[in-house]
Design an enzyme around this catalytic site. Structure first.
Site, PDB file in Angstrom:
ATOM      1  N   ASP A  13       0.953  -1.305   0.127  1.00 12.47           N
ATOM      2  CA  ASP A  13      -0.055   0.058   0.127  1.00 12.47           C
ATOM      3  C   ASP A  13       0.598   1.094  -0.343  1.00 12.47           C
ATOM      4  OD1 ASP A  13      -2.251   1.799   0.581  1.00 12.47           O
ATOM      5  OD2 ASP A  13      -3.041   0.123   1.252  1.00 12.47           O
ATOM      6  N   HIS A  16       1.931   3.204  -3.204  1.00 12.23           N
ATOM      7  CA  HIS A  16       0.893   4.644  -3.719  1.00 12.23           C
ATOM      8  C   HIS A  16       1.566   5.395  -3.786  1.00 12.23           C
ATOM      9  CE1 HIS A  16      -2.685   2.250  -4.954  1.00 12.23           C
ATOM     10  NE2 HIS A  16      -2.787   1.694  -3.987  1.00 12.23           N
ATOM     11  N   HIS A 193      -8.721  -3.214   7.781  1.00 16.03           N
ATOM     12  CA  HIS A 193      -7.396  -2.500   7.136  1.00 16.03           C
ATOM     13  C   HIS A 193      -8.001  -1.097   7.192  1.00 16.03           C
ATOM     14  CE1 HIS A 193      -4.366  -1.535   3.631  1.00 16.03           C
ATOM     15  NE2 HIS A 193      -5.478  -1.054   3.614  1.00 16.03           N
ATOM     16  N   HIS A 195      -7.887   3.358   6.359  1.00 15.51           N
ATOM     17  CA  HIS A 195      -6.950   4.419   5.815  1.00 15.51           C
ATOM     18  C   HIS A 195      -7.164   5.501   6.880  1.00 15.51           C
ATOM     19  CE1 HIS A 195      -5.465   3.196   2.491  1.00 15.51           C
ATOM     20  NE2 HIS A 195      -5.938   2.126   2.333  1.00 15.51           N
ATOM     21  N   TYR A 285     -12.200   6.909  -3.129  1.00 15.91           N
ATOM     22  CA  TYR A 285     -10.563   5.362  -2.992  1.00 15.91           C
ATOM     23  C   TYR A 285      -9.552   6.598  -2.376  1.00 15.91           C
ATOM     24  CZ  TYR A 285      -7.187   1.817  -4.581  1.00 15.91           C
ATOM     25  OH  TYR A 285      -6.254   1.349  -3.883  1.00 15.91           O
TER      26      TYR A 285
END
Length: 338
Positions: A13, A16, A193, A195, A285
């Site tokens: 991740d 990114h 998971h 963010h 997203y």
């Protein structure tokens, strides 16, 4: 108190954040430090998973195979994992990963499309890999729908279901409701998971654990899409502070964060900036933060207005073409008004 497994996603991740430019040396050194700290599973690869390197999503600095080999060769106890989203990744990618020593396959899909994963989950199980069903953008579906999709993943052979709150949109009560619904629908473990777009990643982890989540994702220094993931070292400290049982050594995970930082060199750390807040608020997203900034600058539109448009369209992961399309439309509309 809960007995937990920790999954570090920095090397997937986090890619990114640097446009998928991690070197194999960074992967090797960071994986070794995470392994020494006692992390159970280390996820490695392109930000969009196996097969993700493309003009559409971003060319990577190294091949999937090179990254996987670097990580596998660096660890003694931890299991190396890949994320594979059918359509980007293939059965051949899965078999290649297994061939170089990858032990964990996290088979991903949009949160309402579990039926796309059946073939890949079954093949991973046939290979003897620890196999995870991975529901992306879990904040875009109701708790009831997530439970239905999780049950499908279990029926295909997934050994746990991971709920990825990819937009950093949910608040703790909403996370709790989703984990609770999934818990009532399946017998296998649940992972979470988060963010950090609204600054709630660690709080959302605690809410997920209270409802029975056993696998927790984080990334060193919070590196990940959008405003990043839950910061591994902060999450570990918070979990230990709450009395939860996990095998990660606090001092050594702090050391791992320093190893990763030194390998990065002069790189900006993920922050909760205005764009990330707008993305979390509008349920967009997290991996789109850089494409949104680039498109807004290229076409001369306000990135905040662009985020609102994308939220209204309910864009899902890997629709970078829609970002450009909406930026063009917004710029044209602004010119016509002027």
């Amino acid at each position: 108190m809960a007995k937990l497994k920790f999954v570090d996603v920095t090397l997937r991740d986090g890619n990114h954040t640097v446009k998928h430019q991690f070197s194999t040396d960074l992967v090797s050194r960071t994986a070794a430090a995470l392994d020494a700290a006692g992390v159970d599973i280390i996820e490695v690869g392109h930000g969009d998973g196996a097969g993700g390197s493309s003009i559409h999503t971003g060319r990577s600095a190294a091949s999937d195979l090179a990254w996987w080999k670097a990580a596998v060769g660096a660890v003694k106890k931890a299991k190396i994992a890949i994320l594979l989203v059918p359509g980007f990744g293939t059965i051949a990618d899965l078999e290649s990963a297994y061939g170089v020593g990858v032990k964990v396959a996290r088979i991903g899909c949009h949160c309402t499309e579990a039926d796309t994963t059946e073939q890949h989950i079954k093949r991973a199980r046939d290979l003897g890999m620890f196999t995870v069903g991975y529901l992306v953008s879990a904040g875009m579906a109701s708790a009831e729908r997530l439970a239905e999709e999780a049950a499908k993943l279990e029926s295909y052979g997934a050994q746990y279901v991971n709920l990825a709150e990819s937009q950093g949109h949910l608040v703790p009560a909403e996370v709790a409701a989703r984990v609770r619904a999934v818990r009532s629908a399946i017998k296998i473990p649940i992972g979470f998971h988060p963010h950090n777009n609204l600054g709630l990643a660690v709080g959302n982890i605690l809410a997920a654990i209270d409802e029975g989540a056993e696998y927790i994702d984080g990334s060193l220094k919070g590196f990940g899409g959008g405003a990043g993931n839950a910061q591994t070292e902060a999450a570990v400290a918070a979990l230990k502070r709450c009395g939860h049982e996990l095998p990660v050594d606090l001092f050594k995970i702090l050391d791992a964060a320093e190893v990763f930082t030194k390998c990065l060199g002069e790189r900006a750390m993920p922050v909760i900036d205005n764009d990330s807040i707008m993305m979390g608020y509008n349920n967009v997203y997290g991996g789109y933060v850089l494409p949104i900034k680039r498109a807004a600058a290229q076409f001369g539109c306000d990135p905040r207005e662009l985020v609102i448009r994308l939220g209204e369209r309910k864009v899902v992961a890997m629709q970078e073409d829609v970002v450009i399309q909406e930026a063009q439309r917004l710029a044209a509309e602004n010119r016509s008004v002027a």
